[in-house]
Scaffold this motif. Sequence first.
Motif, mmCIF file in Angstrom:
data_model
loop_
_atom_site.group_PDB
_atom_site.id
_atom_site.type_symbol
_atom_site.label_atom_id
_atom_site.label_comp_id
_atom_site.label_asym_id
_atom_site.label_seq_id
_atom_site.Cartn_x
_atom_site.Cartn_y
_atom_site.Cartn_z
ATOM 1 N N GLY A 123 0.796 -1.221 0.000
ATOM 2 C CA GLY A 123 0.000 0.000 0.000
ATOM 3 C C GLY A 123 0.824 1.265 0.000
ATOM 4 N N ALA A 124 0.368 2.249 0.763
ATOM 5 C CA ALA A 124 0.987 3.574 0.790
ATOM 6 C C ALA A 124 2.346 3.608 1.479
ATOM 7 C CB ALA A 124 0.040 4.567 1.468
ATOM 8 N N ASN A 125 2.747 2.530 2.136
ATOM 9 C CA ASN A 125 4.061 2.522 2.791
ATOM 10 C C ASN A 125 5.176 2.854 1.807
ATOM 11 O OD1 ASN A 125 2.717 1.827 5.112
ATOM 12 N ND2 ASN A 125 3.828 -0.080 5.455
ATOM 13 N N GLY A 126 5.040 2.365 0.569
ATOM 14 C CA GLY A 126 6.044 2.636 -0.456
ATOM 15 C C GLY A 126 6.062 4.085 -0.924
ATOM 16 N N ASP A 127 5.004 4.833 -0.629
ATOM 17 C CA ASP A 127 4.987 6.262 -0.962
ATOM 18 C C ASP A 127 5.767 7.078 0.065
ATOM 19 O OD1 ASP A 127 3.332 5.765 -3.150
ATOM 20 O OD2 ASP A 127 1.503 6.107 -1.980
ATOM 21 N N VAL A 128 5.943 6.520 1.256
ATOM 22 C CA VAL A 128 6.599 7.245 2.347
ATOM 23 C C VAL A 128 8.040 6.792 2.537
ATOM 24 C CG1 VAL A 128 6.483 7.849 4.795
ATOM 25 C CG2 VAL A 128 4.365 7.594 3.485
ATOM 26 N N ILE A 129 8.255 5.486 2.553
ATOM 27 C CA ILE A 129 9.614 4.958 2.757
ATOM 28 C C ILE A 129 10.321 4.845 1.415
ATOM 29 C CG2 ILE A 129 10.999 2.956 3.432
ATOM 30 C CD1 ILE A 129 8.982 2.332 5.586
ATOM 31 N N ARG A 130 11.519 5.390 1.345
ATOM 32 C CA ARG A 130 12.412 5.170 0.208
ATOM 33 C C ARG A 130 13.407 4.114 0.678
ATOM 34 N NH1 ARG A 130 13.061 11.510 -1.408
ATOM 35 N NH2 ARG A 130 10.962 11.716 -2.255
ATOM 36 N N HIS A 131 13.214 2.906 0.159
ATOM 37 C CA HIS A 131 13.969 1.740 0.639
ATOM 38 C C HIS A 131 15.473 2.001 0.627
ATOM 39 C CE1 HIS A 131 14.515 -2.477 1.627
ATOM 40 N NE2 HIS A 131 15.476 -2.516 0.721
ATOM 41 N N GLY A 132 16.086 1.800 1.791
ATOM 42 C CA GLY A 132 17.527 1.975 1.931
ATOM 43 C C GLY A 132 17.960 3.417 2.113
ATOM 44 N N VAL A 133 17.017 4.356 2.012
ATOM 45 C CA VAL A 133 17.331 5.774 2.149
ATOM 46 C C VAL A 133 16.692 6.365 3.402
ATOM 47 C CG1 VAL A 133 17.132 8.064 1.069
ATOM 48 C CG2 VAL A 133 17.552 6.036 -0.357
ATOM 49 N N THR A 134 15.391 6.121 3.583
ATOM 50 C CA THR A 134 14.672 6.658 4.750
ATOM 51 C C THR A 134 14.261 5.551 5.711
ATOM 52 O OG1 THR A 134 12.485 6.512 3.710
ATOM 53 C CG2 THR A 134 13.744 8.558 3.375
#
Length: 192
Positions: A123-134
Amino acid sequence: MVDTQHYTVRPARQSATRPVVGWIGTASTFRRYLLPVLPGLVRVCQAAGAEFRVIASPDVREQTVAAGAVFVPWSLATELQELQTFDIGVMPLSDDEFVRGKCAFKLIEYGAIGIPSVGSDIGANGDVIRHGVTGYLAADEQSFEQYLAELLNQSDLGRSMGAAARQVVDERFSLHSQVGRLAQVLHEAAGK
């Protein structure tokens, strides 16, 4: 959206204090999404010398403590103060219709206080977390635990990721970032 003048970056953790991994939410989301994975997350925390805190309503106290986590009662008056005790925030989910339409508000709150997160890659988790960055997006319970352990094993507990998360929140999820967009929508609605 959050008011980033209210959600300030948490102070750096004192080296003598125990790291804190945390979750905030309602009793229903606790039971549905956190409780099934909580024992594994608590084990990861214990292995790293950290504690796991749950901020929620009192009706989940017993289950929280039974899983080995620390219970903190939610209150509007103390919410931000309690959030700022976290070094790392988590948002586990399971893939269902409700989640696919759910906002990632927990992750926005965590980013607003400048901490990294581990969230399910749904879902929206991918809109907030930038994998490996945030922070990290986890595909399953095993990778969720792996990413949490990775953050706990960093000497700064992912502080640079937390700073990047705050920047993302400032740019995309803060009240001030939406002023221009709202003005444009209102002008278009008024036909100007």
